[in-house]
Design an enzyme around this catalytic site. Structure first.
Site, PDB file in Angstrom:
ATOM      1  N   TYR A   1       0.859  -1.194   0.000  1.00 58.91           N
ATOM      2  CA  TYR A   1       0.000   0.000   0.000  1.00 58.91           C
ATOM      3  C   TYR A   1       0.889   1.235   0.000  1.00 58.91           C
ATOM      4  CZ  TYR A   1      -4.308   2.512   0.262  1.00 58.91           C
ATOM      5  OH  TYR A   1      -5.352   3.342  -0.048  1.00 58.91           O
TER       6      TYR A   1
ATOM      7  N   LYS B   1      -6.255  -1.761  -0.801  1.00 57.54           N
ATOM      8  CA  LYS B   1      -7.091  -1.635   0.397  1.00 57.54           C
ATOM      9  C   LYS B   1      -7.672  -2.987   0.800  1.00 57.54           C
ATOM     10  CE  LYS B   1      -7.137   2.385   2.285  1.00 57.54           C
ATOM     11  NZ  LYS B   1      -7.937   3.567   2.045  1.00 57.54           N
TER      12      LYS B   1
ATOM     13  N   ASP C   1     -11.002   7.348  -2.765  1.00 60.89           N
ATOM     14  CA  ASP C   1     -10.282   8.278  -3.642  1.00 60.89           C
ATOM     15  C   ASP C   1     -11.164   8.888  -4.729  1.00 60.89           C
ATOM     16  OD1 ASP C   1      -8.094   8.017  -2.111  1.00 60.89           O
ATOM     17  OD2 ASP C   1      -6.854   6.940  -3.544  1.00 60.89           O
TER      18      ASP C   1
ATOM     19  N   ASP D   1     -11.632   7.882   2.922  1.00 59.82           N
ATOM     20  CA  ASP D   1     -10.848   9.113   2.906  1.00 59.82           C
ATOM     21  C   ASP D   1     -11.409  10.136   3.885  1.00 59.82           C
ATOM     22  OD1 ASP D   1      -9.176   8.279   0.595  1.00 59.82           O
ATOM     23  OD2 ASP D   1     -11.083   8.379  -0.448  1.00 59.82           O
TER      24      ASP D   1
END
EC number: 1.1.1.38
Length: 562
Positions: A101, A172, A244, A267
């Site tokens: 990541y 993720k 995102d 986020d």
């Protein structure tokens, strides 16, 4: 019987098994399995344990000389043998987390089309908007319980990466499994390909996405609406994580769907939850409360404002009124401190704007109130960076903060590492080791004045895997603000610094399984209390979490017919 001890019945044999990453064991197939599944001669003679396989894989991994090549190598293992992939990652979680990541995934997104090898997840392109349901039914995963979806417009701090953004949902979901024990069979990464406004991608002959300017307005809303409805029909119990999306879409989509579906935006809400959890731990270590702090933000987008709103909610829960809590939060963007007389404030910024009357007597250098002006006048005790712009926490700003605050809390959270507002080394040097620092990306420990400072990574991976495990284990139908607040408090309860008065602010990644289970229980308990899940005792919730926690071990296979 635990799942890993229960045999799995397979209706196919031969090379098809070796090509299926969820069930492939490679050299670990037993003699009996090799006979039953027509694998004799397709594999070398030696039968290995998963640890022997992981040892070889790690030896190969260490031969690569740069992080992007290591990322590609690990992705190749993931696409051929997922159980081995997760055993390898779990064996080396601290070392490999930055590879699978942030920050390495940013480079992987930028080079996604150039490095493309095998399919993973679903790409739903706007020209196929009338066939979304068919596309969902094409998925190789049938029992999907967690979906991470992006449209690739705001990838980390790198901007519009088009379908290259698929690297983020893949990464993720890898963390949902490696940190939160979610079976990879239950996960599905999805990219909504609505075009790209990145001219480099549009002109790149290797770009694999829909070569078109991004759609917007009603077309975009209708496309996302069709997607959400189709997912709900296909997998009505799935948790959907938005990832995102650009600021102009992130908050509106969250507000539109959070009360309709089981969904959240990592986020905005995940970043807020881990930041509040880290702040609670820092306050507990200092024997103070969050409601006593004055907090400055650099970056007033959806992520920054999401964190600020979560902080306000926590402050109110500690006993102060909302107006007082908001007066202690100072949001600074490129135009300076947000004030209520500013034109063109976004909806989610309005409640966080300072009253102009409250700052009218401040001493400022220029027309707009800068971050340095906030330091000198508001005298904040906490500084949080979510600007995506490197180097903006200058020596002057940090030293101005340190003048009035002996133990400043400084969180430069922007990702990837190249976008961080200040490095931990600089912040600690400028404060003579007195600052408490946490970052969004991983940093090496800092040596100063004979001491070694471990840098806590205030990364969402401490939070969202536990949220997913809690939602799945409770069968929750929604992700409420109270469930997210519970995750923050649960994370703070795991802080070595808060518990022992020394050590890192956040627990080491080697303890992430225990942390995720602790968070999952807190989240699941609130879901039950709020009626978002069926009634359940604490004992049954804890047992459900254990039952749902997947471990990277091979299962026995038996042959069955179609």
């Amino acid at each position: 019987m635990d799942d890993h001890k229960r045999p799995l019945y397979l209706p196919f044999a031969g090379p098809a098994i070796l090509e299926a990453p969820l069930i492939n064991k490679g050299s670990a197939f037993t003699d009996e399995e090799r006979v039953f599944f027509n694998l004799e001669g397709l594999l070398p003679h030696v039968i290995e344990t998963i640890e022997e396989q992981a040892s070889r894989a790690y030896d190969q991994y260490t031969n690569f000389t740069n992080d992007l090549d290591r990322h590609i190598y690990l992705r190749n293992i993931q696409d051929t043998n997922e159980t081995l992939y997760y055993r390898l990652v779990q064996n080396h979680i601290t070392e490999m987390m930055p590879i699978i990541y942030t920050p390495t995934v940013g480079m992987a997104c930028e080079r996604f089309s150039k490095n493309y090898r095998r399919n993973r997840g679903l790409f739903i392109s706007y020209p196929h908007k009338d066939r979304i349901e068919d596309i969902l039914n094409n998925s190789t995963r049938q029992k999907v319980k967690i979906i991470v979806v992006t449209d690739g417009e705001r990838i980390l701090g790198l901007g519009d990466q088009g379908i290259g953004g698929m690297g983020i949902p893949i990464g993720k979901l890898s963390l949902y499994t490696s940190c939160g024990g979610i079976s990879p069979a239950y996960t599905l990464p999805i990219t909504l390909d609505v075009g790209t406004d990145n001219p480099h991608l549009l002109e790149d002959p290797m770009y694999m996405g829909w070569r078109n300017q991004r759609i917007g307005g009603e077309e975009y809303k209708e496309f996302v609406e069709a997607f959400m409805q189709a997912v709900n029909r296909r997998w009505p119990d799935a948790l959907i994580q938005f990832e995102d999306f650009a600021q102009k879409n992130a908050m509106p989509l969250l507000e539109r769907y959070k009360d309709q579906y089981c969904c959240f935006n990592d986020d905005i809400q995940g970043t807020a939850a881990v930041t509040v959890g880290s702040l609670l731990a820092a306050c507990k270590a200092a024997k103070s409360q969050l409601c006593e702090q004055r907090i400055a933000f650099l970056g007033a987008g959806s992520a920054g404002c999401g964190i600020a709103e979560a902080i306000v909610a926590q402050m109110v829960s500690e006993g102060i009124d909302e107006a007082q809590a908001r007066s202690q939060v100072f949001m600074v963007d490129r135009w300076g401190l947000l004030q209520d007389n500013m034109p063109n404030l976004l909806n989610f910024q309005e409640k966080l704007a300072q009253k102009t009357q409250a700052v009218k007597d401040w001493t400022i250098e220029n027309g707009n109130i800068s971050l340095l002006d906030v330091m000198n006048n508001a005298k904040p005790t906490v500084l949080i960076g979510v600007s995506g712009a490197p180097g903006l926490f200058s020596e002057e700003i940090i030293k101005a903060m340190h003048q009035h605050c002996p133990r400043p809390i400084v969180f430069p959270l922007s990702n990837p590492t190249s976008r961080v507002e200040a490095t931990p080394k600089d912040v600690l040097h400028w404060t003579n080791g007195q600052a408490l620092v946490a970052t969004g990306s991983p940093f090496e420990p800092v040596a100063l004045n004979g001491e070694t400072f471990e840098i806590a990574q205030c990364n969402n991976s401490y939070i969202f895997p536990g949220i997913g495990l809690g939602v799945l284990s409770a069968g929750a139908k929604r992700v409420s603000d109270e469930m997210l607040m519970a995750s923050s408090r649960a994370l703070a309860e795991c802080s070595p610094l808060a518990l022992n008065g020394e050590g890192p602010l956040l627990p080491p990644l080697e303890e992430i399984h225990q942390v995720s289970k602790h968070i999952a229980f807190a989240v699941a308990k609130v879901a039950v209390e709020q009626g978002h899940a069926l009634p359940c005792t604490d004992e049954l919730l804890a047992q459900s979490i254990e039952n749902n926690f997947w471990t990277a071990e091979y299962r026995r296979y038996k042959r069955t017919s179609f």
